[in-house]
Enzyme design. Structure first.
Site, PDB file in Angstrom:
ATOM      1  N   HIS A 156     -11.593   5.697 -17.829  1.00 55.30           N
ATOM      2  CA  HIS A 156     -11.006   6.763 -17.002  1.00 55.30           C
ATOM      3  C   HIS A 156     -11.522   6.710 -15.564  1.00 55.30           C
ATOM      4  O   HIS A 156     -11.521   7.730 -14.864  1.00 55.30           O
ATOM      5  CB  HIS A 156     -11.281   8.153 -17.600  1.00 55.30           C
ATOM      6  CG  HIS A 156     -10.864   8.313 -19.022  1.00 55.30           C
ATOM      7  ND1 HIS A 156      -9.581   8.608 -19.406  1.00 55.30           N
ATOM      8  CD2 HIS A 156     -11.577   8.168 -20.173  1.00 55.30           C
ATOM      9  CE1 HIS A 156      -9.513   8.670 -20.724  1.00 55.30           C
ATOM     10  NE2 HIS A 156     -10.711   8.394 -21.218  1.00 55.30           N
ATOM     11  N   SER A 277      -8.030  -5.018  11.530  1.00 59.85           N
ATOM     12  CA  SER A 277      -7.122  -3.979  12.021  1.00 59.85           C
ATOM     13  C   SER A 277      -6.821  -4.217  13.497  1.00 59.85           C
ATOM     14  O   SER A 277      -7.682  -4.666  14.262  1.00 59.85           O
ATOM     15  CB  SER A 277      -7.761  -2.598  11.840  1.00 59.85           C
ATOM     16  OG  SER A 277      -7.074  -1.616  12.585  1.00 59.85           O
ATOM     17  N   LYS A 283     -12.863  -2.779  10.806  1.00 61.10           N
ATOM     18  CA  LYS A 283     -12.202  -2.917   9.512  1.00 61.10           C
ATOM     19  C   LYS A 283     -12.210  -4.352   8.993  1.00 61.10           C
ATOM     20  O   LYS A 283     -12.069  -5.304   9.746  1.00 61.10           O
ATOM     21  CB  LYS A 283     -10.743  -2.445   9.604  1.00 61.10           C
ATOM     22  CG  LYS A 283     -10.565  -0.964   9.878  1.00 61.10           C
ATOM     23  CD  LYS A 283     -10.955  -0.115   8.683  1.00 61.10           C
ATOM     24  CE  LYS A 283     -10.091  -0.361   7.470  1.00 61.10           C
ATOM     25  NZ  LYS A 283      -8.673  -0.050   7.698  1.00 61.10           N
ATOM     26  N   GLU A 290      -4.415  -6.824  -2.270  1.00 61.33           N
ATOM     27  CA  GLU A 290      -3.438  -5.746  -2.092  1.00 61.33           C
ATOM     28  C   GLU A 290      -2.013  -6.285  -2.185  1.00 61.33           C
ATOM     29  O   GLU A 290      -1.138  -5.667  -2.820  1.00 61.33           O
ATOM     30  CB  GLU A 290      -3.646  -5.068  -0.740  1.00 61.33           C
ATOM     31  CG  GLU A 290      -4.881  -4.184  -0.692  1.00 61.33           C
ATOM     32  CD  GLU A 290      -5.132  -3.570   0.673  1.00 61.33           C
ATOM     33  OE1 GLU A 290      -5.967  -2.671   0.763  1.00 61.33           O
ATOM     34  OE2 GLU A 290      -4.483  -3.999   1.661  1.00 61.33           O
TER      35      GLU A 290
END
Length: 471
Positions: A156, A277, A283, A290
């Protein structure tokens, strides 16, 4: 120039119809397979005495010339010639003259295109098995380097029990092994020859389908001509296997994204597999996992698309079946891109062992072992579960973890506690207590790595054998 099939027609095809029905924009990916199948077919026509030896030699010479053009990127494709078969046949006729038109004797585009896709897909399946093995090897390399690295195990997405990080990685090795076995099993149904089925009913020419199968290294031929030209189960099976495989990659991608976040800091992906970024210079974005996670949806869509195309089609061939290719090509490209990146990305991944250990020390994932401790001393497990629940609540209310409690604090929850509880609660003890086949104990993980390496070595042999057959 009129169509190769235009004898029955009195009008030129409407330009919009040509553009709408043409498949050359995507089925040119089958160019080499189309020539490969044609070479075997014409060889058989000569062997059966259907074409003269002179005609066969001339056609073969022309096909090799066309193949060289394909490989050099010099073949010009035309929408007016509709598909890869007509484009190549037209090029062949330009190379060798009218004798090139004899190549199509005893076959149809229906069995020809099916053959092309069988040839194409069996190559890809072997390639994907090899790429999956590369990924397994990368995972095993990280597992061997992290046999003593303890990390929280989750259910979970809540910390559940401590496990070896190697054990976690081996779960993906097992998933990808099932993917390999599914692909290997699908090869049996891919490696069946449809050529010789004609348009739907076979041919009047005395062809030898089994000879063509031997020439192309197929294991057998379709038993029924209608089935041969209308079957796309082998593509559906590949798309289903690919969907499961992408789901596994997506699950691993999600964990890589989580683990590399500031909140987790369990791993760091190599700079070569991340991007930055345009506005935030600090970043470092895990774009590869992804995108793999995102592209999983398109592979699912390709499977559902073809299932829908086929769901109500009567036998045998229908133009709807032209829709079988783009999704297959897209899935092949998507899988290829993901697998080529994943192995080196995993191999170069840095593991933050200290941060993982810190996370294990700051949770209650060792609570189950206290319940087991009390159960072993005679307390029914359900009662032990309640005792530990109250102990954990006490810790939360007092800002402590289980190892921070004094023996007196433990005893206020049960007189069965003694000094040995502190050894039981150590992360190494918790991990190694699960010394059952498939468990996370160090001994079991080491054995699992050895088993996986043996399977990988055996699998490499399969790839070598079937890569040769699929040429």
């Amino acid at each position: 120039m009129s169509k190769l099939w235009g004898g029955r027609f009195t009008k030129q095809t409407n330009r919009l119809v040509e553009e709408y029905t043409a498949s050359i924009g995507f089925d040119k990916a089958l160019a080499e397979e189309d020539v490969q199948g044609s070479l075997a077919h014409v060889t058989m026509l000569g062997k059966c005495g259907i074409l003269s030896e002179e005609d066969v030699d001339k056609i073969k010479e022309g096909l090799h010339a066309v193949l060289h053009k394909i490989r050099r990127g010099e073949l010009e494709y035309s929408v007016s010639d509709e598909d890869i078969h007509m484009n190549i046949e037209k090029q062949l006729i330009e190379e060798v003259g009218g004798v090139g038109g004899k190549l199509h004797t005893g076959r149809s585009r229906n069995d020809q295109v099916a053959t092309d896709m069988h040839l194409y897909l069996r190559k890809r399946v072997v390639e994907f098995v090899a790429l999956l093995q590369d990924l397994q090897e990368a995972l095993l390399g990280q597992a061997k380097a992290n046999q003593d690295t303890i990390v929280p195990g989750y259910t979970h997405l809540q910390r559940a029990q401590p496990i070896l990080f190697a054990h976690h990685l081996l779960a993906y090795v097992s998933m990808f092994q099932r993917d390999i076995e599914r692909l290997q099993d699908s090869y049996k149904r891919i490696n069946v020859l449809p050529l010789g089925a004609g348009a739907l009913a076979g041919t009047t020419f005395p062809i030898d389908r089994h000879f063509v199968a031997e020439q192309l290294h197929f294991d057998g031929v379709y038993e029924n001509s209608l089935d041969a030209v209308s079957d796309r189960d082998f593509i559906l099976e590949f798309l289903a296997d690919a969907s499961i495989l992408m789901m596994h990659l997506s699950r691993l991608s999600e964990e890589l994204v989580l683990w590399s976040s500031t909140e987790f800091r369990f791993i760091e992906l190599d700079d070569a597999f991340c991007t930055g970024s345009s506005i935030m210079p600090q970043k470092k974005n895990p774009d590869v996992p992804e995108l793999v996670r995102g592209k999983t949806g398109r592979v699912y869509g390709n499977l559902m698309g073809l299932l829908t195309v086929l769901k109500s089609l009567p036998l045998a061939y229908n133009k709807d079946m032209q829709e079988d290719k783009e999704g297959m090509f897209d899935t092949v490209a998507t899988l290829q891109g993901a697998l080529q990146l994943f192995a080196p990305m995993i191999a170069t991944m840095k593991v933050n062992k200290e941060r993982m250990r810190e996370a294990v020390n700051q949770d209650f994932s060792n609570a189950t072992d206290i319940a087991d401790f009390l159960a072993n001393k005679g307390l029914p497990f359900r009662q032990a579960h309640e005792v530990i629940g109250k102990t954990v609540l006490y810790c939360i209310q007092n800002g402590k973890y289980l190892l921070d409690l004094t023996l007196e604090e433990f005893k206020q929850f049960s007189p069965l506690f003694d000094d040995s509880i502190y050894q039981v609660l150590q992360p190494e003890s918790v991990v190694n207590a699960r010394n059952v086949y498939g468990g996370t104990a160090s001994q079991q993980v080491a054995a699992a790595i050895e088993r996986a390496e043996r399977k990988l070595e055996s699998g490499r042999t399969w790839v070598q054998e079937y890569a040769e057959k699929s040429k």
